[in-house]
Design a protein around this motif. Structure first.
Motif, PDB file in Angstrom:
ATOM      1  N   GLU A 217       0.831  -1.200   0.000  1.00  0.00           N
ATOM      2  CA  GLU A 217       0.000   0.000   0.000  1.00  0.00           C
ATOM      3  C   GLU A 217       0.869   1.255   0.000  1.00  0.00           C
ATOM      4  OE1 GLU A 217      -2.022   3.420   1.196  1.00  0.00           O
ATOM      5  OE2 GLU A 217      -0.570   2.415   2.498  1.00  0.00           O
ATOM      6  N   ALA A 218       1.988   1.200   0.740  1.00  0.00           N
ATOM      7  CA  ALA A 218       2.892   2.346   0.760  1.00  0.00           C
ATOM      8  C   ALA A 218       3.508   2.579  -0.612  1.00  0.00           C
ATOM      9  CB  ALA A 218       3.975   2.132   1.810  1.00  0.00           C
ATOM     10  N   VAL A 219       3.944   1.515  -1.275  1.00  0.00           N
ATOM     11  CA  VAL A 219       4.516   1.649  -2.615  1.00  0.00           C
ATOM     12  C   VAL A 219       3.464   2.124  -3.601  1.00  0.00           C
ATOM     13  CG1 VAL A 219       5.587   0.388  -4.523  1.00  0.00           C
ATOM     14  CG2 VAL A 219       6.302  -0.068  -2.175  1.00  0.00           C
ATOM     15  N   GLN A 220       2.263   1.576  -3.471  1.00  0.00           N
ATOM     16  CA  GLN A 220       1.177   1.939  -4.375  1.00  0.00           C
ATOM     17  C   GLN A 220       0.798   3.409  -4.240  1.00  0.00           C
ATOM     18  OE1 GLN A 220      -2.222  -0.548  -3.823  1.00  0.00           O
ATOM     19  NE2 GLN A 220      -3.198   0.060  -5.751  1.00  0.00           N
ATOM     20  N   SER A 221       0.981   3.977  -3.058  1.00  0.00           N
ATOM     21  CA  SER A 221       0.666   5.394  -2.841  1.00  0.00           C
ATOM     22  C   SER A 221       1.838   6.296  -3.181  1.00  0.00           C
ATOM     23  CB  SER A 221       0.242   5.616  -1.390  1.00  0.00           C
ATOM     24  OG  SER A 221       1.307   5.297  -0.511  1.00  0.00           O
ATOM     25  N   GLY A 222       2.920   5.714  -3.762  1.00  0.00           N
ATOM     26  CA  GLY A 222       4.007   6.545  -4.254  1.00  0.00           C
ATOM     27  C   GLY A 222       5.304   6.442  -3.496  1.00  0.00           C
ATOM     28  N   ARG A 223       5.381   5.639  -2.457  1.00  0.00           N
ATOM     29  CA  ARG A 223       6.614   5.521  -1.664  1.00  0.00           C
ATOM     30  C   ARG A 223       7.432   4.332  -2.201  1.00  0.00           C
ATOM     31  NH1 ARG A 223       4.151   5.651   4.315  1.00  0.00           N
ATOM     32  NH2 ARG A 223       6.332   5.962   4.925  1.00  0.00           N
ATOM     33  N   LEU A 224       8.094   4.575  -3.321  1.00  0.00           N
ATOM     34  CA  LEU A 224       8.812   3.500  -4.006  1.00  0.00           C
ATOM     35  C   LEU A 224      10.062   3.045  -3.252  1.00  0.00           C
ATOM     36  CD1 LEU A 224       8.582   4.609  -7.738  1.00  0.00           C
ATOM     37  CD2 LEU A 224       7.177   2.975  -6.503  1.00  0.00           C
ATOM     38  N   GLU A 225      10.427   3.752  -2.175  1.00  0.00           N
ATOM     39  CA  GLU A 225      11.603   3.310  -1.438  1.00  0.00           C
ATOM     40  C   GLU A 225      11.399   1.952  -0.772  1.00  0.00           C
ATOM     41  OE1 GLU A 225       9.536   6.461   1.219  1.00  0.00           O
ATOM     42  OE2 GLU A 225       9.902   6.064  -0.900  1.00  0.00           O
ATOM     43  N   TYR A 226      10.132   1.519  -0.674  1.00  0.00           N
ATOM     44  CA  TYR A 226       9.862   0.198  -0.079  1.00  0.00           C
ATOM     45  C   TYR A 226       9.717  -0.903  -1.138  1.00  0.00           C
ATOM     46  CZ  TYR A 226       8.794   2.968   4.055  1.00  0.00           C
ATOM     47  OH  TYR A 226       8.878   3.830   5.111  1.00  0.00           O
ATOM     48  N   GLN A 227      10.031  -0.577  -2.377  1.00  0.00           N
ATOM     49  CA  GLN A 227       9.860  -1.567  -3.439  1.00  0.00           C
ATOM     50  C   GLN A 227      10.799  -2.749  -3.260  1.00  0.00           C
ATOM     51  OE1 GLN A 227       8.984  -0.706  -7.852  1.00  0.00           O
ATOM     52  NE2 GLN A 227      11.198  -0.837  -7.759  1.00  0.00           N
ATOM     53  N   ASP A 228      12.043  -2.483  -2.889  1.00  0.00           N
ATOM     54  CA  ASP A 228      12.988  -3.583  -2.684  1.00  0.00           C
ATOM     55  C   ASP A 228      12.552  -4.478  -1.530  1.00  0.00           C
ATOM     56  OD1 ASP A 228      14.359  -2.512  -4.721  1.00  0.00           O
ATOM     57  OD2 ASP A 228      16.168  -1.984  -3.597  1.00  0.00           O
ATOM     58  N   ASP A 229      11.953  -3.884  -0.484  1.00  0.00           N
ATOM     59  CA  ASP A 229      11.467  -4.690   0.634  1.00  0.00           C
ATOM     60  C   ASP A 229      10.351  -5.623   0.180  1.00  0.00           C
ATOM     61  OD1 ASP A 229      13.106  -3.385   2.673  1.00  0.00           O
ATOM     62  OD2 ASP A 229      11.841  -1.644   2.297  1.00  0.00           O
ATOM     63  N   LEU A 230       9.503  -5.134  -0.716  1.00  0.00           N
ATOM     64  CA  LEU A 230       8.444  -5.989  -1.246  1.00  0.00           C
ATOM     65  C   LEU A 230       9.030  -7.152  -2.048  1.00  0.00           C
ATOM     66  CD1 LEU A 230       5.607  -3.589  -2.441  1.00  0.00           C
ATOM     67  CD2 LEU A 230       5.508  -5.260  -0.614  1.00  0.00           C
ATOM     68  N   LEU A 231       9.997  -6.837  -2.892  1.00  0.00           N
ATOM     69  CA  LEU A 231      10.606  -7.902  -3.700  1.00  0.00           C
ATOM     70  C   LEU A 231      11.271  -8.958  -2.828  1.00  0.00           C
ATOM     71  CD1 LEU A 231      12.154  -5.770  -6.579  1.00  0.00           C
ATOM     72  CD2 LEU A 231      10.179  -7.276  -6.708  1.00  0.00           C
ATOM     73  N   SER A 232      11.793  -8.517  -1.669  1.00  0.00           N
ATOM     74  CA  SER A 232      12.475  -9.476  -0.789  1.00  0.00           C
ATOM     75  C   SER A 232      11.498 -10.436  -0.110  1.00  0.00           C
ATOM     76  CB  SER A 232      13.285  -8.728   0.271  1.00  0.00           C
ATOM     77  OG  SER A 232      12.426  -8.010   1.140  1.00  0.00           O
ATOM     78  N   LEU A 233      10.179 -10.101  -0.153  1.00  0.00           N
ATOM     79  CA  LEU A 233       9.181 -10.978   0.448  1.00  0.00           C
ATOM     80  C   LEU A 233       8.639 -12.011  -0.542  1.00  0.00           C
ATOM     81  CD1 LEU A 233       7.087  -8.322   2.429  1.00  0.00           C
ATOM     82  CD2 LEU A 233       8.805  -9.883   3.362  1.00  0.00           C
ATOM     83  N   LEU A 234       9.054 -11.922  -1.798  1.00  0.00           N
ATOM     84  CA  LEU A 234       8.504 -12.774  -2.836  1.00  0.00           C
ATOM     85  C   LEU A 234       9.509 -13.824  -3.303  1.00  0.00           C
ATOM     86  CD1 LEU A 234       6.694 -10.093  -5.053  1.00  0.00           C
ATOM     87  CD2 LEU A 234       5.660 -11.634  -3.380  1.00  0.00           C
ATOM     88  N   ILE A 235       8.945 -14.947  -3.710  1.00  0.00           N
ATOM     89  CA  ILE A 235       9.718 -15.980  -4.395  1.00  0.00           C
ATOM     90  C   ILE A 235       9.178 -16.067  -5.814  1.00  0.00           C
ATOM     91  CG2 ILE A 235      10.218 -18.446  -4.567  1.00  0.00           C
ATOM     92  CD1 ILE A 235      10.111 -18.618  -1.564  1.00  0.00           C
ATOM     93  N   PHE A 236      10.065 -15.887  -6.784  1.00  0.00           N
ATOM     94  CA  PHE A 236       9.668 -15.957  -8.183  1.00  0.00           C
ATOM     95  C   PHE A 236       9.989 -17.351  -8.718  1.00  0.00           C
ATOM     96  CE2 PHE A 236      10.419 -11.528  -7.258  1.00  0.00           C
ATOM     97  CZ  PHE A 236       9.316 -10.911  -7.836  1.00  0.00           C
ATOM     98  N   PRO A 237       8.998 -18.077  -9.182  1.00  0.00           N
ATOM     99  CA  PRO A 237       9.247 -19.453  -9.660  1.00  0.00           C
ATOM    100  C   PRO A 237      10.308 -19.514 -10.743  1.00  0.00           C
ATOM    101  CG  PRO A 237       6.901 -19.056  -9.444  1.00  0.00           C
ATOM    102  CD  PRO A 237       7.579 -17.746  -9.250  1.00  0.00           C
ATOM    103  N   GLY A 238      10.434 -18.457 -11.535  1.00  0.00           N
ATOM    104  CA  GLY A 238      11.432 -18.452 -12.588  1.00  0.00           C
ATOM    105  C   GLY A 238      12.826 -18.175 -12.085  1.00  0.00           C
ATOM    106  N   GLY A 239      12.956 -17.886 -10.784  1.00  0.00           N
ATOM    107  CA  GLY A 239      14.266 -17.614 -10.218  1.00  0.00           C
ATOM    108  C   GLY A 239      14.642 -16.150 -10.310  1.00  0.00           C
ATOM    109  N   GLY A 240      15.379 -15.689  -9.303  1.00  0.00           N
ATOM    110  CA  GLY A 240      15.878 -14.314  -9.287  1.00  0.00           C
ATOM    111  C   GLY A 240      14.782 -13.296  -9.047  1.00  0.00           C
ATOM    112  N   ARG A 241      15.217 -12.049  -8.801  1.00  0.00           N
ATOM    113  CA  ARG A 241      14.248 -10.974  -8.590  1.00  0.00           C
ATOM    114  C   ARG A 241      14.441  -9.832  -9.576  1.00  0.00           C
ATOM    115  NH1 ARG A 241      14.755  -8.483  -3.186  1.00  0.00           N
ATOM    116  NH2 ARG A 241      16.922  -9.132  -3.219  1.00  0.00           N
ATOM    117  N   GLU A 242      15.450  -9.947 -10.428  1.00  0.00           N
ATOM    118  CA  GLU A 242      15.710  -8.864 -11.365  1.00  0.00           C
ATOM    119  C   GLU A 242      14.579  -8.759 -12.387  1.00  0.00           C
ATOM    120  OE1 GLU A 242      17.759 -12.593 -12.791  1.00  0.00           O
ATOM    121  OE2 GLU A 242      17.588 -11.485 -10.916  1.00  0.00           O
TER     122      GLU A 242
END
Length: 830
Positions: free
Chosen positions: A146-171
């Protein structure tokens, strides 16, 4: 002395040049040493990422972990140019740092823009991720999303760190966050999920539901000690989001500047985002409140305080997970967010001009102050995001500072807390002292300007008005800072506004009078314009009073229709009570339009002779021949006979004279003829009509009349010309050998000199000569003789100084020199 002056000026120039060089060097040094080191919230056309840069001399290296990207560049002034690279692509970039060093703007190659803003240094420790269970991981993800969605993109990396991508990697997965967050926002999470114990094993599922029955199942894995959410395939996310959007086209993205009250969740989200954005979106936050029970006079200021109270209470309760709040637009059941004996926080549908909108209820608005006091000492909850919702309003900062000194001052005493009562008394004292000092300074200033003379009444009342104005302004500002309750604050604010408006009236009157006086002293108002200026000044003051009434109505939120109706009713009452006054005002307008008189006009008014000194809205002032002043109401002035001497084009001389009864007929003919010639030859007498006629014999005397118009409008000059004519007439009578008749009853004690026989014979001979030659001037002179005699006499008479050198005595009918016309007031004749 000249050398000393030249030396001083030279030293001054040297000093100023040195200061300029130092400032230029400082500015050049600041501009030449930009600092790119730090964390940056960067964005581009279809995404963004947190960038970390480190500057060493003029070399800069950087990284943006969300895409496994790297930066390398070189600094040149405030420009940074170099290359970027990720596992899948690379290219060049160019950034330009702002003057304050807080942001940059640039582009990727020659195509796409890339901007960024600095992130506070302690941000890396700001977000706290909870991953001990799938529910905690989901909660952390939802709050950060919700914070990222409202424009606070500084938390985008924190969101990515909570996800597992089946294809591998987060890039290159950062762009997948936006549709995923938007999709999760369409579903509802059962709050009971967050209270369940962690499941056994390393995999789990959580199913979210939507009000229309749709479901979304999320996968979670535990590769180590922490749980992660498995990112759904981006194609499935977009397809489901498109399906939902087709059924619900009006999906409002978080961060919108307009209030969205379509659902309880949308209303809460709009309110929280607006309060987080600050004063720029204050109106959006206030739109989420049902203020129908607040007094109109304090609605604006109280709405701001209520919004800040509500924001503080929600923040103290704990972080908001918007997916816990219903988002069914068809529901009309109030949503209870928080319950407490001191008051509840409830969202309910409200009828508005734009349809049904979900807002915080009037009960919530009414009890939020008490609820704030109850939650003030609540220990801070464990949070995912930093507690940055502390209000910056002066009231909360002052209250927090007082609470740090002693909580005793926070004890309620009636409608206010103890510190508010004390501050209120101090504020009133400060207002009184400030108003008194202001009055003293203004009085001294007036006395200095007037050099010890008495202060005029208008200036005196203006100073008192400024005192009230200062007192009202200080109290109005202070009351807003103290955060007074609506019931108590409405009375106080109304009083302060009333003082400001009442104080501004005499000050405005003084400004109007002062402006009129300045224009008048500059000679820019003609006598005709003087009356118009008086009329305009009066009308302006009436308009000021009406405007003040409307301003007070606006402050009290009274509709203009009611205020105007009140003025209308008051006007009718005043019209009945002050009928004569209105008659005088209307007569003043008629005086201005018809223009029977002007200021300084001399005439007979209301049976008295005098000159007009002043024409006001109520009365006209006349200066009589006795130099007294008569004030005549305009209605009486207009209803009486007005004889304006100043407007005449000449003055009538109509006098009757009598000759002795012994005067012979030829002597009489001689006298009448010569007086006619005298009038025709006189340059100050109008030739038509200018007559001398025999009236007859009465009371033992021969009477004749002179009827002529004198070329002047000044009475004193008329008397001088009449005097000259009489002198010349007496000379004619003497030449004719006759004399003026004496009253028959007069007893002469001296010897009567009798008639002059020789002159009588001479006059008779002249008349006989006229008769013999056919030139007897009766009943009139011939045209040729009139043309010959016209303006042949001297005036002033021979031996007198020229007319332009003679003293002209003052006369009531003499008007002062007309000044040049002022374009606004000089509407009359010059």
């Amino acid at each position: 002395m000249d050398g000393v002056m030249r030396g001083s000026l030279s030293n001054l120039r040297t000093l100023l040049l040195g200061i300029a060089l130092v400032l230029a060097c400082a500015l050049q040094a600041a501009a030449a040493s930009p600092d790119w080191t730090g964390a940056w919230d960067s964005r581009w056309f279809d995404g963004g990422a947190r960038v970390y840069m480190q500057q060493t001399d003029n070399q800069v290296t950087g990284r943006y972990p969300a895409y496994k990207g790297k930066l390398e560049g070189e600094v040149d002034g405030n420009r940074l140019t170099g290359t970027w690279s990720t596992p899948k692509a690379s290219g060049s970039f160019e950034f330009v740092l702002s003057d304050d060093g807080k942001s940059f703007i640039g582009r990727l190659g020659n195509k796409q823009w890339w901007t960024g803003s600095r992130i506070r240094p302690n941000h890396d420790q700001a977000l706290r991720a909870f991953q001990s269970s799938p529910a905690e991981t989901l909660r952390t993800f939802l709050i950060a999303a919700e914070a990222v969605q409202s424009g606070r993109l500084e938390y985008q990396d924190d969101l990515l760190s909570l996800l597992i991508f089946p294809g591998g990697g987060r890039e290159n997965h950062g762009r997948e966050l936006a549709p995923l967050a938007l999709l999760l926002d369409q579903f509802t999470v059962d709050p009971a999920i967050f209270e369940t114990a962690p499941p056994e094993g390393s995999e789990a599922e959580i199913t979210l539901t939507r009000y229309d029955g749709k479901t979304l199942t999320l996968q979670f894995r535990k590769p180590n000690d922490d749980w992660f959410m498995v990112a759904p395939p981006v194609e499935d996310v977009k397809a489901l989001l498109a399906e939902i959007s087709a059924q619900t086209p009006a999906i409002v993205h978080s961060g919108s500047t307009q209030f969205d009250g379509s659902t309880p969740r949308a209303a809460m989200e709009s309110f929280i985002d607006a309060m987080r954005a600050g004063p720029a979106m204050q109106d959006t936050a206030i739109a989420a409140l049902d203020l129908s029970e607040l007094p109109p006079v304090v609605r604006d200021r109280q709405a701001v305080l209520v919004a800040e109270y509500l924001n503080e209470v929600i923040a103290r309760i704990g972080e908001v997970v918007f997916q816990e709040i219903p988002n069914d637009p068809s529901s009309r059941e109030p949503f209870i967010y928080f319950v407490h004996p001191a008051g509840d926080i409830v969202l309910a549908p409200t009828e508005t001009e734009d349809g049904v909108m979900w807002k915080f209820t009037p009960e919530t608005v009414r009890s939020i102050r008490s609820l704030y006091g109850e939650t003030e000492n609540l220990p801070q909850a464990t949070r995912v995001l930093p507690y940055d919702t502390q209000s910056q309003a002066p009231y909360f900062r002052i209250r927090a500072w007082i609470a740090g000194l002693s909580t005793t001052w926070l004890q309620p005493i009636g409608p206010l807390e103890a510190w508010q009562w004390a501050s209120l008394l101090c504020l009133i004292a400060v207002g009184v002292i400030a108003s008194v000092l202001t009055g003293i300074v203004l009085m001294l200033g007036q006395r200095l300007l007037r050099r010890g003379n008495e202060i005029s009444n208008s200036a005196y009342f203006a100073i008192w008005g400024i005192r009230l104005l200062v007192f009202g302004i200080i109290n109005y500002i202070g009351f807003a800072v103290l955060g007074l309750p609506s019931g108590f604050g409405s009375t106080i604010k109304s009083f302060a506004v009333l003082l400001m408006i009442v104080g501004s009236i005499p000050f405005s009157f003084w400004l109007v009078d002062r402006f009129r006086k300045i224009v008048s002293n500059a000679g820019l108002i003609t006598p005709r314009g003087e009356f118009l200026a008086t009329l305009l000044v009066g009308m302006t003051k009436v308009l000021i009073i009406c405007a003040s009434v409307l301003m007070f109505a606006e402050a009290l939120r009274i509709p203009y229709g009611a205020a105007v109706a009140g003025l209308g009713i008051s006007g009718i009452a005043i019209a009945f009570a002050a009928r004569s006054t209105l008659e005088n005002v209307i007569s003043a307008v008629i005086l201005f339009i018809d223009r029977p008189v002007d200021v300084n006009d001399f005439g007979r008014y209301n049976g008295r002779i005098g000159s007009i000194e002043h024409i006001g809205l109520r009365a006209t002032v006349v200066r009589t021949l006795e130099r007294t002043l008569i004030t005549i109401p305009n209605s009486d002035f207009m209803s009486s006979d007005i004889e304006n001497f100043t407007r005449r084009d000449s003055v009538l001389m109509r006098r009757t004279f009598a000759l002795r009864p012994e005067t012979s007929l030829d002597q009489l003919r001689f006298v009448l003829t010569e007086i006619r010639r005298l009038l025709i030859g006189h340059p100050k007498v109008l030739k038509d009509p200018a007559r001398v006629r025999l009236l007859g014999v009465a009371d033992n005397r021969v009477e004749y009349e002179i009827f002529a118009y004198i070329k002047t409008v000044d009475y004193s000059e008329f008397l001088a010309i009449q005097e000259d004519i009489i002198f010349r007439m007496m000379d004619v009578i003497e030449k004719a050998g006759t004399d003026f008749a004496s009253p028959a009853r007069t007893l002469y004690m001296a010897r009567d000199r009798g008639m002059d026989a020789d002159k009588g014979t001479e006059a008779a001979e002249k008349v006989a000569g006229w008769r013999e030659t056919g030139e007897l001037p009766f009943p009139n002179l011939t045209d040729a003789e009139v043309r010959t005699l016209q303006d042949t006499l001297d005036f002033p008479p021979e031996g007198a100084p020229p007319e332009d050198q003679q003293f002209r005595p003052a006369s009531p009918s003499t008007s002062p020199a007309r000044s040049r016309r002022f374009r606004f007031f000089g509407l009359g004749r010059n």
